[in-house]
Design a protein around this motif. Sequence first.
Motif, mmCIF file in Angstrom:
data_model
loop_
_atom_site.group_PDB
_atom_site.id
_atom_site.type_symbol
_atom_site.label_atom_id
_atom_site.label_comp_id
_atom_site.label_asym_id
_atom_site.label_seq_id
_atom_site.Cartn_x
_atom_site.Cartn_y
_atom_site.Cartn_z
ATOM 1 N N LEU A 38 2.776 -20.687 -30.734
ATOM 2 C CA LEU A 38 3.444 -21.982 -30.561
ATOM 3 C C LEU A 38 2.546 -22.952 -29.805
ATOM 4 C CD1 LEU A 38 7.080 -20.782 -29.772
ATOM 5 C CD2 LEU A 38 6.434 -22.319 -31.634
ATOM 6 N N ASP A 39 1.889 -22.471 -28.762
ATOM 7 C CA ASP A 39 0.967 -23.333 -28.021
ATOM 8 C C ASP A 39 -0.201 -23.768 -28.914
ATOM 9 O OD1 ASP A 39 2.484 -23.168 -25.711
ATOM 10 O OD2 ASP A 39 1.334 -21.494 -24.884
ATOM 11 N N ARG A 40 -0.622 -22.865 -29.799
ATOM 12 C CA ARG A 40 -1.766 -23.159 -30.671
ATOM 13 C C ARG A 40 -1.445 -24.285 -31.652
ATOM 14 N NH1 ARG A 40 -3.907 -18.050 -33.830
ATOM 15 N NH2 ARG A 40 -4.297 -17.408 -31.660
ATOM 16 N N VAL A 41 -0.208 -24.318 -32.159
ATOM 17 C CA VAL A 41 0.148 -25.323 -33.170
ATOM 18 C C VAL A 41 0.853 -26.530 -32.570
ATOM 19 C CG1 VAL A 41 0.347 -23.513 -34.920
ATOM 20 C CG2 VAL A 41 2.418 -24.329 -33.755
ATOM 21 N N SER A 42 1.038 -26.559 -31.257
ATOM 22 C CA SER A 42 1.851 -27.614 -30.639
ATOM 23 C C SER A 42 1.308 -29.009 -30.918
ATOM 24 C CB SER A 42 1.952 -27.372 -29.125
ATOM 25 O OG SER A 42 0.664 -27.399 -28.528
ATOM 26 N N GLY A 43 -0.005 -29.132 -31.044
ATOM 27 C CA GLY A 43 -0.588 -30.448 -31.312
ATOM 28 C C GLY A 43 -0.286 -30.977 -32.696
ATOM 29 N N ASP A 44 0.142 -30.108 -33.600
ATOM 30 C CA ASP A 44 0.458 -30.516 -34.976
ATOM 31 C C ASP A 44 1.941 -30.799 -35.184
ATOM 32 O OD1 ASP A 44 -2.226 -30.050 -35.575
ATOM 33 O OD2 ASP A 44 -1.832 -27.958 -36.087
ATOM 34 N N ILE A 45 2.744 -30.637 -34.137
ATOM 35 C CA ILE A 45 4.189 -30.733 -34.277
ATOM 36 C C ILE A 45 4.657 -32.179 -34.162
ATOM 37 C CG2 ILE A 45 6.399 -30.173 -33.164
ATOM 38 C CD1 ILE A 45 5.215 -27.466 -32.432
ATOM 39 N N ASP A 46 5.486 -32.601 -35.120
ATOM 40 C CA ASP A 46 6.180 -33.883 -35.053
ATOM 41 C C ASP A 46 7.532 -33.618 -34.402
ATOM 42 O OD1 ASP A 46 7.628 -36.203 -35.433
ATOM 43 O OD2 ASP A 46 7.017 -36.484 -37.518
ATOM 44 N N THR A 47 7.676 -34.004 -33.151
ATOM 45 C CA THR A 47 8.894 -33.671 -32.410
ATOM 46 C C THR A 47 10.136 -34.339 -32.973
ATOM 47 O OG1 THR A 47 8.415 -35.437 -30.817
ATOM 48 C CG2 THR A 47 7.642 -33.210 -30.275
ATOM 49 N N GLU A 48 9.967 -35.374 -33.792
ATOM 50 C CA GLU A 48 11.119 -36.054 -34.382
ATOM 51 C C GLU A 48 11.625 -35.330 -35.632
ATOM 52 O OE1 GLU A 48 12.610 -38.675 -32.984
ATOM 53 O OE2 GLU A 48 11.165 -38.422 -31.349
#
Length: 281
Positions: free
Chosen positions: A191-201
């Motif tokens: 999860l930390d590894r992909v967190s930068g790719d996540i669209d929180t909306e």
Amino acid sequence: MKTNLFISTSRVEEQAERAGRLPGRRTAQVTGMEPLDRQVWRMTIRDPYLAAHAPAGAFINLYSADRMTMMPRPFGISRVLAGEQIEIIFAVVGQGTNEFSLLQPGMAVDLLGPLGHGFDLEKPADYLLVGGGLGVPPLIRAAQCLQGRSGVSTTALLGYRDHRFADAIMGSLTDRLESIDNASGDVITLLDRVSGDIDTERTIILTCGPLPMMRAVAAWARKTGLPAQCCMESRMGCGYGTCVACVVDTVDGRLKVCKDGPVFAADRLIWDAEGSKEMPR
């Protein structure tokens, strides 16, 4: 194997349809059995009703051929396959699951299902499927239900003890797959590894696995501001809400994993309370 005590799938379905009810316990045919890993098995069963009515996150009960074994074993549905078949993936951890691993194509097994309430997959969204070990199969079914839908993307983050037995299946159903074993980290590492790719909306987390893992995923989701749905694992007696053996603590009181779940919104669960115990596979 015992002489079957219950009538065939087709007759149960016909009788239930005439009565306006869901089909009850019935006899179905095993169509496949193969090992995926040490003590991990993939079983396929032909049951037209299950194949047509198996939501992601739902489970079935399988009943032992031993008349002295009264309680069924719950198994999450991993895929619906051609020929009106469903697939389950399970580990041999005791007498009941060992018995099921010895079934061969052409043999019969008594079952009940689908049972429980599954994942809410209605929204167009970016779905993060976070699974650990034998919690992966219900997420495989979620990926299958989401595959090809407009406005939907799927990323699977899977944690294993060692052998990555479900990667090939999940990888064929998702847009992105990341997996890890215990020697390298856990699903929070992913999860930390992909967190930068996540669209929180747009992102929704679906998770299933050991209770400590889901507790950690729920905490990560809360910190990140993402909604999460947890498919809980619990020891069960009946599997349909009668025995009250699988209660879990929630903000709405003590609810039954088998009947009120097994999928709950993470923010409705009281994680610090002593709750459900992991179900035997």
